[in-house]
Design a protein around this motif. Structure first.
Motif, short mmCIF file in Angstrom:
data_model
loop_
_atom_site.label_atom_id
_atom_site.label_comp_id
_atom_site.label_asym_id
_atom_site.label_seq_id
_atom_site.Cartn_x
_atom_site.Cartn_y
_atom_site.Cartn_z
N TYR A 29 21.25 32.01 62.94
CA TYR A 29 22.37 31.46 63.71
C TYR A 29 21.87 30.85 65.03
O TYR A 29 22.24 29.72 65.37
CB TYR A 29 23.40 32.55 64.00
CG TYR A 29 24.54 32.05 64.87
CD1 TYR A 29 25.56 31.27 64.33
CD2 TYR A 29 24.56 32.32 66.23
CE1 TYR A 29 26.57 30.78 65.12
CE2 TYR A 29 25.57 31.83 67.03
CZ TYR A 29 26.59 31.06 66.48
OH TYR A 29 27.58 30.58 67.27
N LEU A 30 21.05 31.59 65.76
CA LEU A 30 20.61 31.14 67.08
C LEU A 30 19.62 29.99 67.02
O LEU A 30 19.62 29.10 67.86
CB LEU A 30 20.00 32.30 67.86
CG LEU A 30 20.99 33.40 68.29
CD1 LEU A 30 20.24 34.57 68.92
CD2 LEU A 30 22.01 32.86 69.27
N VAL A 31 18.74 29.99 66.03
CA VAL A 31 17.69 28.99 65.96
C VAL A 31 18.12 27.75 65.19
O VAL A 31 17.75 26.63 65.54
CB VAL A 31 16.41 29.60 65.35
CG1 VAL A 31 15.34 28.55 65.11
CG2 VAL A 31 15.87 30.71 66.24
N LEU A 32 18.91 27.92 64.14
CA LEU A 32 19.27 26.78 63.30
C LEU A 32 20.72 26.35 63.46
O LEU A 32 21.01 25.20 63.80
CB LEU A 32 18.98 27.10 61.83
CG LEU A 32 17.52 27.33 61.46
CD1 LEU A 32 17.40 27.75 60.01
CD2 LEU A 32 16.71 26.06 61.70
N TRP A 33 21.65 27.23 63.16
CA TRP A 33 23.06 26.86 63.06
C TRP A 33 23.67 26.42 64.40
O TRP A 33 24.30 25.36 64.48
CB TRP A 33 23.86 28.03 62.48
CG TRP A 33 25.29 27.63 62.24
CD1 TRP A 33 26.35 27.89 63.03
CD2 TRP A 33 25.77 26.86 61.16
NE1 TRP A 33 27.46 27.34 62.51
CE2 TRP A 33 27.15 26.68 61.34
CE3 TRP A 33 25.17 26.28 60.04
CZ2 TRP A 33 27.94 25.99 60.47
CZ3 TRP A 33 25.97 25.59 59.16
CH2 TRP A 33 27.34 25.45 59.37
N SER A 34 23.50 27.19 65.43
CA SER A 34 24.11 26.88 66.72
C SER A 34 23.61 25.55 67.30
O SER A 34 24.42 24.72 67.71
CB SER A 34 23.88 28.02 67.71
OG SER A 34 24.46 27.76 68.95
N PRO A 35 22.30 25.29 67.35
CA PRO A 35 21.85 23.99 67.85
C PRO A 35 22.33 22.82 66.98
O PRO A 35 22.68 21.76 67.50
CB PRO A 35 20.33 24.08 67.84
CG PRO A 35 20.03 25.53 67.84
CD PRO A 35 21.17 26.19 67.14
N LEU A 36 22.36 23.03 65.66
CA LEU A 36 22.82 21.97 64.76
C LEU A 36 24.29 21.66 65.00
O LEU A 36 24.68 20.49 65.11
CB LEU A 36 22.58 22.39 63.30
CG LEU A 36 22.96 21.37 62.24
CD1 LEU A 36 22.12 20.11 62.40
CD2 LEU A 36 22.78 21.97 60.85
N ALA A 37 25.11 22.70 65.11
CA ALA A 37 26.55 22.50 65.36
C ALA A 37 26.77 21.83 66.71
O ALA A 37 27.62 20.94 66.86
CB ALA A 37 27.28 23.83 65.28
#
Length: 160
Positions: A29-37
């Motif tokens: 979530y912190l490394v992939l999903w949140s920055p992508l969103a």
């Protein structure tokens, strides 16, 4: 590490496995999903801003084209000299009696001297000359006269 894992009882293995899964999920979530969103939201905002800017620019372009149409001289007057155009407009104006000088300055401009002219009337006349014939003021020297609203001076008119 294998030895440590094998020494744990079943309950401890489940707790460690759930903890490891929670850490992996948090990292994803912190490394992939949140920055992508966040990037997607930023791009959407950027697109919205650019669409608004495009709409504004298209409106401004239409306004500029309309103003350019108004400011262009009609084709019929392009062959007439600027001096004759100004003379004809002066004949139709109450300003004619206050003109002290009217000469062709060069091929593309007319010098006009005036004395004790109502400033508002002069500005109205010059605006009509610009709108209808495309002549603009390139030089303008004016000084107030003794009477309120009256001025004396010189100006040079030329093609826009």
């Amino acid at each position: 590490m294998k030895e440590w894992w094998s020494n744990l009882n079943l309950r401890e293995k489940r707790i460690v496995s759930l903890g490891a899964a929670a850490i992996v999920i948090a990292l994803v979530y912190l490394v992939l999903w949140s920055p992508l969103a966040s990037s997607i939201d930023n791009f959407r905002d950027h697109i919205k801003h650019n669409q608004d800017l495009l709409l504004w620019m298209q409106t401004a372009d239409k306004n500029i084209q309309a103003i350019e149409k108004i400011g262009k001289k009609p084709e019929t007057h392009r062959t007439a000299s600027h001096l004759s155009i100004v003379e004809n407009y002066l004949k139709q104006s109450p300003l004619a009696k206050n003109i002290t000088q009217l000469v062709q300055a060069d091929n593309d401009s007319v010098k006009l001297g005036f004395q004790r002219v109502d400033f508002d009337l002069l500005m109205t006349w010059l605006t009509e000359l610009w709108q209808q014939q495309g002549l603009i003021i390139t030089q303008f020297t004016v000084k107030p006269d003794n009477a309120p609203g009256m001025v004396t001076g010189e100006l040079i008119l030329s093609s826009a």
